[in-house]
Design a protein around this motif. Structure first.
Motif, PDB file in Angstrom:
ATOM      1  N   ALA A   4       4.767   2.635  -3.172  1.00 51.17           N
ATOM      2  CA  ALA A   4       5.146   1.329  -3.691  1.00 51.17           C
ATOM      3  C   ALA A   4       4.246   0.251  -3.132  1.00 51.17           C
ATOM      4  O   ALA A   4       3.548   0.442  -2.127  1.00 51.17           O
ATOM      5  CB  ALA A   4       6.600   1.022  -3.334  1.00 51.17           C
ATOM      6  N   THR A   5       4.260  -0.900  -3.771  1.00 48.22           N
ATOM      7  CA  THR A   5       3.628  -2.061  -3.172  1.00 48.22           C
ATOM      8  C   THR A   5       4.259  -2.316  -1.809  1.00 48.22           C
ATOM      9  O   THR A   5       5.464  -2.139  -1.624  1.00 48.22           O
ATOM     10  CB  THR A   5       3.771  -3.292  -4.082  1.00 48.22           C
ATOM     11  OG1 THR A   5       3.061  -4.392  -3.504  1.00 48.22           O
ATOM     12  CG2 THR A   5       5.217  -3.688  -4.305  1.00 48.22           C
ATOM     13  N   GLY A   6       3.445  -2.703  -0.848  1.00 44.07           N
ATOM     14  CA  GLY A   6       3.934  -2.956   0.494  1.00 44.07           C
ATOM     15  C   GLY A   6       3.860  -1.767   1.417  1.00 44.07           C
ATOM     16  O   GLY A   6       3.931  -1.926   2.645  1.00 44.07           O
ATOM     17  N   SER A  36      -1.047   7.279  -5.234  1.00 42.78           N
ATOM     18  CA  SER A  36      -1.188   6.353  -6.360  1.00 42.78           C
ATOM     19  C   SER A  36      -0.112   5.296  -6.172  1.00 42.78           C
ATOM     20  O   SER A  36       1.056   5.641  -5.956  1.00 42.78           O
ATOM     21  CB  SER A  36      -0.981   7.046  -7.710  1.00 42.78           C
ATOM     22  OG  SER A  36      -1.921   8.073  -7.925  1.00 42.78           O
ATOM     23  N   THR A  37      -0.486   4.032  -6.251  1.00 47.96           N
ATOM     24  CA  THR A  37       0.509   2.968  -6.176  1.00 47.96           C
ATOM     25  C   THR A  37       0.892   2.551  -7.588  1.00 47.96           C
ATOM     26  O   THR A  37       0.024   2.292  -8.423  1.00 47.96           O
ATOM     27  CB  THR A  37      -0.028   1.745  -5.414  1.00 47.96           C
ATOM     28  OG1 THR A  37      -0.494   2.148  -4.126  1.00 47.96           O
ATOM     29  CG2 THR A  37       1.079   0.708  -5.225  1.00 47.96           C
ATOM     30  N   GLU A  57      -6.583  -4.460   3.779  1.00 50.36           N
ATOM     31  CA  GLU A  57      -5.532  -4.749   2.815  1.00 50.36           C
ATOM     32  C   GLU A  57      -6.149  -4.918   1.435  1.00 50.36           C
ATOM     33  O   GLU A  57      -7.091  -5.692   1.255  1.00 50.36           O
ATOM     34  CB  GLU A  57      -4.770  -6.024   3.176  1.00 50.36           C
ATOM     35  CG  GLU A  57      -3.629  -6.314   2.204  1.00 50.36           C
ATOM     36  CD  GLU A  57      -2.878  -7.596   2.518  1.00 50.36           C
ATOM     37  OE1 GLU A  57      -1.635  -7.532   2.618  1.00 50.36           O
ATOM     38  OE2 GLU A  57      -3.533  -8.647   2.657  1.00 50.36           O
ATOM     39  N   VAL A  58      -5.617  -4.192   0.469  1.00 56.45           N
ATOM     40  CA  VAL A  58      -6.072  -4.257  -0.922  1.00 56.45           C
ATOM     41  C   VAL A  58      -4.984  -4.929  -1.746  1.00 56.45           C
ATOM     42  O   VAL A  58      -3.824  -4.527  -1.700  1.00 56.45           O
ATOM     43  CB  VAL A  58      -6.368  -2.858  -1.482  1.00 56.45           C
ATOM     44  CG1 VAL A  58      -6.770  -2.941  -2.954  1.00 56.45           C
ATOM     45  CG2 VAL A  58      -7.469  -2.179  -0.668  1.00 56.45           C
ATOM     46  N   VAL A  59      -5.364  -5.960  -2.493  1.00 54.52           N
ATOM     47  CA  VAL A  59      -4.435  -6.678  -3.360  1.00 54.52           C
ATOM     48  C   VAL A  59      -4.978  -6.613  -4.782  1.00 54.52           C
ATOM     49  O   VAL A  59      -6.128  -6.987  -5.031  1.00 54.52           O
ATOM     50  CB  VAL A  59      -4.258  -8.147  -2.923  1.00 54.52           C
ATOM     51  CG1 VAL A  59      -3.305  -8.870  -3.868  1.00 54.52           C
ATOM     52  CG2 VAL A  59      -3.751  -8.222  -1.490  1.00 54.52           C
ATOM     53  N   ARG A  95       0.176  -4.799  -3.300  1.00 59.73           N
ATOM     54  CA  ARG A  95      -0.403  -5.130  -1.994  1.00 59.73           C
ATOM     55  C   ARG A  95      -0.167  -3.944  -1.060  1.00 59.73           C
ATOM     56  O   ARG A  95       0.974  -3.581  -0.772  1.00 59.73           O
ATOM     57  CB  ARG A  95       0.256  -6.397  -1.457  1.00 59.73           C
ATOM     58  CG  ARG A  95      -0.360  -6.973  -0.199  1.00 59.73           C
ATOM     59  CD  ARG A  95       0.357  -8.250   0.214  1.00 59.73           C
ATOM     60  NE  ARG A  95       0.140  -9.336  -0.725  1.00 59.73           N
ATOM     61  CZ  ARG A  95      -0.816 -10.254  -0.606  1.00 59.73           C
ATOM     62  NH1 ARG A  95      -1.639 -10.210   0.439  1.00 59.73           N
ATOM     63  NH2 ARG A  95      -0.945 -11.213  -1.506  1.00 59.73           N
ATOM     64  N   ASN A  96      -1.262  -3.304  -0.616  1.00 64.35           N
ATOM     65  CA  ASN A  96      -1.153  -2.154   0.287  1.00 64.35           C
ATOM     66  C   ASN A  96      -2.159  -2.271   1.416  1.00 64.35           C
ATOM     67  O   ASN A  96      -3.276  -2.764   1.220  1.00 64.35           O
ATOM     68  CB  ASN A  96      -1.418  -0.840  -0.447  1.00 64.35           C
ATOM     69  CG  ASN A  96      -0.368  -0.500  -1.476  1.00 64.35           C
ATOM     70  OD1 ASN A  96      -0.584  -0.708  -2.667  1.00 64.35           O
ATOM     71  ND2 ASN A  96       0.760   0.017  -1.038  1.00 64.35           N
ATOM     72  N   VAL A  97      -1.775  -1.778   2.580  1.00 58.93           N
ATOM     73  CA  VAL A  97      -2.658  -1.679   3.734  1.00 58.93           C
ATOM     74  C   VAL A  97      -3.036  -0.211   3.923  1.00 58.93           C
ATOM     75  O   VAL A  97      -2.201   0.684   3.749  1.00 58.93           O
ATOM     76  CB  VAL A  97      -1.988  -2.240   4.999  1.00 58.93           C
ATOM     77  CG1 VAL A  97      -2.836  -1.967   6.238  1.00 58.93           C
ATOM     78  CG2 VAL A  97      -1.737  -3.732   4.848  1.00 58.93           C
TER      79      VAL A  97
END
Length: 335
Positions: free
Chosen positions: A118-120, A194-195, A291-293, A303-305
């Motif tokens: 998920a995002t986050g 995969s997000t 961090e990729v947005v 938004r993932n780190v």
């Protein structure tokens, strides 16, 4: 409408996002159930739920942890942006080209529905030297009255789309390049994460940005550590989503809960395209802490780190063929 799954006070909720609140489905309803019911029924359920909700008694969006908006039955990921193919081929294969076969049919691969994040969430990559993101939009399939999802026309394919979400197809480019030399894959270069998210936006919400040829004119943009690295328009796809669904259904079926990715946008919607065009690893591959947005107009933001790669069990190299007695020959009577 927006549909989501979330965790609140240790419990998983599924339902609608309305303004800055989440509205859980009654009686244990699920997103999978809504997909199976189809879009018209879902819109009726959502409208009734909103009408019956009063005040601020439901959880605020800021107070819940978003989960992937669905548990996919399958994930097919297409490669529908010509500019991406042209740029990334140099980074992965060492030669920038768009092969003639790309123009014939919308090619896809199956990726892993069991590693959706998920995002986050922190994304745990494999051991690799060239970690990359990929900014995509995904169509989510729902039920269509009178259709079993097989051999759909492009018009039927468009009607089968329940809604859309953002997809980050995380990629270990060095692993991908190695395994694709064997004429299969990508596999382990892709299937670790995969997000999807942050929610599903129902297809009716995007009707006003749909052009006469079936393409959605939506802006896409990507940034790493706060620095913009790429942007494109979803309408630059080589095929609209209805045609992707139709091709996916050929000689088989698409069913509610299937996810079909657009493939990566061009103009820097992944790092490998930029590496291929420049001939150098600039911007550098992703590392732990980055961090990729990813943002898509009307669909929201992921938004993932990046986390640290963990240890994995060793798998030995292939054993060489061992000498043995000659293979027995068998005569076959073809009379």
């Amino acid at each position: 409408m927006r549909l989501a799954r979330w965790r609140h006070r240790g419990e998983v909720g599924e339902g609608f996002v309305v303004d800055d609140h989440v509205l859980p489905l009654p009686d244990g309803g699920t997103i999978a159930g809504l997909l199976a019911a189809g879009l018209p029924a879902t819109l009726e359920i959502g409208a009734a739920l909103v009408a019956a909700t009063h005040g601020d008694e439901e959880p605020r969006l800021d107070d819940v942890e978003l989960l992937p908006p669905l548990v996919p039955t399958t994930i097919r990921d297409f490669v529908a942006f010509e500019e991406h193919v042209e740029g990334v081929s140099a980074a992965v294969d060492g030669r920038s080209e768009v092969v003639p076969e790309w123009y014939e049919y919308p090619t896809f691969y199956f990726t892993n529905p069991h590693s959706v994040v998920a995002t986050g969430e922190t994304v745990v990559p494999p051991q690799c030297e060239r970690l990359d993101f990929e900014l995509e939009v995904a169509a989510v399939i729902g039920a269509v009255a009178g259709s079993d999802g097989a051999n759909l026309t492009p018009e039927q394919g468009a009607a089968a789309i329940f809604g859309f979400t953002i997809l980050n197809d995380w990629s270990a480019r060095d692993v991908q390049a190695r395994e694709m030399r064997v004429r299969l894959g990508p596999a382990k270069g892709k299937d670790f994460a995969s997000t999807l998210g942050p929610w599903i936006v129902t297809a009716d919400e995007l009707a006003d940005v749909l052009d006469p040829d079936g393409f959605h004119r939506l802006a896409m943009e990507a940034e790493v550590n706060g620095t913009p690295v790429g942007n494109d328009l979803l309408s630059n796809m080589g095929w609209p989503f209805g045609e992707l669904v139709a091709y996916a259904s050929r000689n088989t079926r698409v069913v509610p809960g299937d996810v079909l990715g657009s493939g990566t946008g061009g103009n820097g919607c992944c790092l490998a395209e930029l590496w291929g065009r420049s001939g150098e690893l600039s911007p550098p591959p992703l590392v732990a802490g980055d961090e990729v947005v990813l943002r898509v107009e009307r669909l929201g933001e992921l938004r993932n780190v990046v986390g640290h790669a963990g240890p994995v069990p060793r798998v030995p190299r292939a054993r060489p063929r061992r000498p043995g007695p000659p293979r027995a020959t068998t005569e076959v009577d073809l009379a």
